[in-house]
Design a protein around this motif. Sequence first.
Motif, mmCIF file in Angstrom:
data_model
loop_
_atom_site.group_PDB
_atom_site.id
_atom_site.type_symbol
_atom_site.label_atom_id
_atom_site.label_comp_id
_atom_site.label_asym_id
_atom_site.label_seq_id
_atom_site.Cartn_x
_atom_site.Cartn_y
_atom_site.Cartn_z
ATOM 1 N N ARG A 589 0.821 -1.213 0.000
ATOM 2 C CA ARG A 589 0.000 0.000 0.000
ATOM 3 C C ARG A 589 0.855 1.263 0.000
ATOM 4 O O ARG A 589 0.480 2.276 -0.596
ATOM 5 N N ARG A 590 2.006 1.197 0.649
ATOM 6 C CA ARG A 590 2.903 2.346 0.586
ATOM 7 C C ARG A 590 3.442 2.522 -0.845
ATOM 8 O O ARG A 590 3.501 3.636 -1.369
ATOM 9 N N ALA A 591 3.791 1.422 -1.482
ATOM 10 C CA ALA A 591 4.326 1.504 -2.842
ATOM 11 C C ALA A 591 3.269 1.961 -3.842
ATOM 12 O O ALA A 591 3.584 2.559 -4.871
ATOM 13 N N MET A 592 1.979 1.693 -3.521
ATOM 14 C CA MET A 592 0.885 2.101 -4.410
ATOM 15 C C MET A 592 0.553 3.584 -4.292
ATOM 16 O O MET A 592 -0.235 4.106 -5.096
ATOM 17 N N LYS A 593 1.140 4.244 -3.335
ATOM 18 C CA LYS A 593 0.736 5.608 -3.002
ATOM 19 C C LYS A 593 0.746 6.543 -4.208
ATOM 20 O O LYS A 593 -0.150 7.368 -4.387
ATOM 21 N N GLU A 594 1.766 6.393 -5.052
ATOM 22 C CA GLU A 594 1.905 7.315 -6.179
ATOM 23 C C GLU A 594 1.295 6.807 -7.484
ATOM 24 O O GLU A 594 1.115 7.566 -8.419
ATOM 25 N N CYS A 595 0.988 5.500 -7.548
ATOM 26 C CA CYS A 595 0.598 4.943 -8.857
ATOM 27 C C CYS A 595 -0.718 4.183 -8.849
ATOM 28 O O CYS A 595 -1.226 3.836 -9.914
ATOM 29 N N GLY A 596 -1.275 3.872 -7.705
ATOM 30 C CA GLY A 596 -2.570 3.216 -7.654
ATOM 31 C C GLY A 596 -2.532 1.720 -7.811
ATOM 32 O O GLY A 596 -3.364 1.002 -7.257
ATOM 33 N N ALA A 597 -1.591 1.189 -8.553
ATOM 34 C CA ALA A 597 -1.402 -0.261 -8.701
ATOM 35 C C ALA A 597 0.056 -0.489 -9.056
ATOM 36 O O ALA A 597 0.671 0.312 -9.757
ATOM 37 N N LEU A 598 0.593 -1.580 -8.561
ATOM 38 C CA LEU A 598 1.991 -1.901 -8.829
ATOM 39 C C LEU A 598 2.086 -2.783 -10.059
ATOM 40 O O LEU A 598 1.355 -3.778 -10.170
ATOM 41 N N GLN A 599 2.970 -2.422 -10.945
ATOM 42 C CA GLN A 599 3.203 -3.228 -12.133
ATOM 43 C C GLN A 599 4.705 -3.362 -12.371
ATOM 44 O O GLN A 599 5.465 -2.424 -12.111
ATOM 45 N N ALA A 600 5.091 -4.523 -12.822
ATOM 46 C CA ALA A 600 6.506 -4.765 -13.118
ATOM 47 C C ALA A 600 6.598 -5.692 -14.314
ATOM 48 O O ALA A 600 5.720 -6.527 -14.550
#
Length: 780
Positions: A589-600
């Motif tokens: 959730r911290r990593a999603m803060k700026e992008c809304g969803a994590l993608q790699a």
Amino acid sequence: MTHPHDIPNQPRRLLGKRIPLVDAKRKATGQAVYTDDIRLPGTLVGKILRSPHPHAKILSIDTGKAEALPGVHAVLTGREAPARFGVLPVSQDETALAVDKVRFIGDNVAAVAAEDEATALEALGLIEVEYEPLRAFLDMEQSLEPVPEELRLHTKTVGGTNIHKEVSQEFGEVDRAFEEAAWKKTRDFRFIGVTHAFTEPMCTLAWFDADDRLTIWSATQVPHYLHRALSKVLEMPMHRIRVVRPCVGGGFGGKSDPFPHEMVAALLSRKCRRPVKILFDREEVFYSNHGRHPSKIRFGLAVGKDGTIRALDIDALIDGGAWGSFGVVTTYYNGVLANGPYRVDNFRYHGRRVYTNKPPCGAMRGHGAVNTRFAYEVLLDEAAHDLGLDPAEFRLRNALPPNTKTVNEFRITTSGIRECIERAVEASEWKRKKGNLPFGEGIGIAGGFYISGSALPIHWDDIPQSTVHLKVDLDGGVTIHSMAAEIGQGSDTMLAQIVAEVLGLDIGFCRVRTHDTDTAPIDLGSYSSRVTFMAGNAARQAAENLRARLLRAAADLTGYPVEVFVLREGEAVNVTRPEIRVPYLEAVRRAMKECGALQATGSYRSPPMGGKFKGAAAGLSPTYSFQAFVAQLKVDLETGKPRVLDVWAAHDCGRALNPLAVEGQIEGSVHMGLGQVLSEAFLYNGGNVLNPNLCDYRTLSPTETPRIHPILVETNDPEGPFGAKECGEGPLLPVLPAVANALYDAIGVRFYELPITADRVFRALERQRKRRAVKDLAAR
């Protein structure tokens, strides 16, 4: 190869463990969805009219009566779709339906889409076709002759013949090596065709929807190649075509081409604007074939005074049937894949693949290497016997070392062939049994060598050979998107294991989506034992990219540097102060803060390798697997029936990411190889398939299956994902010659033709008895 945040000697949680396949419960409970399970409203039945002639011009086709039949919605002929396609860019010789002539009994002539099967079959009977029969080429030797243009099966052939592809390669001084050899022999080997005999028949469902977009569901190993072929034949951009691969009920290479029936279903659907399903009956599956090529191989072997292999001289004549398929690759593989698992410095190969008026041949498990491997290993056994050498010790003396190059510039990284031989010998009690079993009982050994994916992609462009996307949303579940086709080999499980391992998660967090071109990135498909190696490397890279973002989030939350964190058991753990931990979901959730969803994203393409000579790329692989098998059998001396009792199968798989899956692949390979060596035969009479069903085509029954003892040899390859190499095809290669060599040990007879059926063994025993009787009579 080092990876960031890897801790030396850190135990693996999932890799190397016996993990049940992630789709096993769905398949075991009947919940898995195959193509024929899919029902769309208004689906029509598609059927194909097939040629009764092996070779004939099509003078006219009258479809009027079929079109007028109530319940018929579309009728299609070849002139409506003349675009040529094929799996290889260099062999674009197929059409959806025959355009100007038919090339084998069972060739596609016309197609209908109707309300039900009875109506569709009645409509086929109303189509009137006028043929002009042409000379049929049913023997390989006939196709070597120059012929008039109208008798050539395709426009692009070699020298005005029906030769599809010709290969000539030579390295070292072959003739000199044979002249100086202490032992040399050349034998002729003959191999009849065999087919895949997968359980699920070919099935395709196509639907042109209201948005003029095509969706096609098909039992395919190569969604990407099907996507390309549909775009070409239908003259549509790829973005308006969606390919979906449901569960596949067996492939073994037999579903690794784009097929005419897939084009036909799409064309019929576009014509009538209704979903159209084409489901083959078993006879149609046999007409489609694409199985292992019938071939005649002349194999020469030279051995020096010191017991080392000095030279190979191979000449292969290969029956390709009516289409090109993977045949250019086949023609090379029949020679070049003999350059392991033993060192040889002088090598010559001449190979010709010919078109004939029979169902097409293509890729089948162990593609291109199986028949030549049989010839090689049988001659090695013969040389050992004549020279008074133990066959296992003889192979050890010639074993290809790691970190070397073959004479044709294959780059060898890890090589477990020595350990494979030693462990198979020990497990089977070879030294106690060899030469000491009673007449009728025998033991034999053979080695093998196979690619872990082709280093040269079929389409020469700069796109990766495999790409994996990962997506994580608020729930923390990791969705793995890949187009690597799960066909029963366990590739979905492999992807989930690798991603979960890197992210320190339970495998249940991973959701694998490998079936839809709309959501999955490019992967070239499941063939050439490429998936674990290439998609596995791509998945690892994608997971490491995602891991880096989660670790940065943990560092942001705690104020500690990112370098001190690892992901372990659902937490980001500070290895310098283990009490400092960030739960996985908090990091997400911290990593999603700026992008809304994590993608790699991760991708893989083979590194540069190989020589500059013509055909140098054929057989190139980032790494190779190695095998050594010992087979023990007993012959019924009254009937001649050989029964294999045990197979000790040592396979160098690099590192076994999932030993349960690796053992399953070895067992399946052994069973399939035993079928070819003992019973299977694709039979013809004048171009007509004599046994196009699973009653008359004799696969090995469960009661005939021996005890199989998988032996996993782990060499931890530096190129593979966590050290892994292939295990899906290489384990088939050695079992055929190991059985033949065991037969020689049992009854003293060599066999140079497959299959080695009970009647052939019985006749050999009868000849042997007569010779003994004559000798005894002469001695009186």
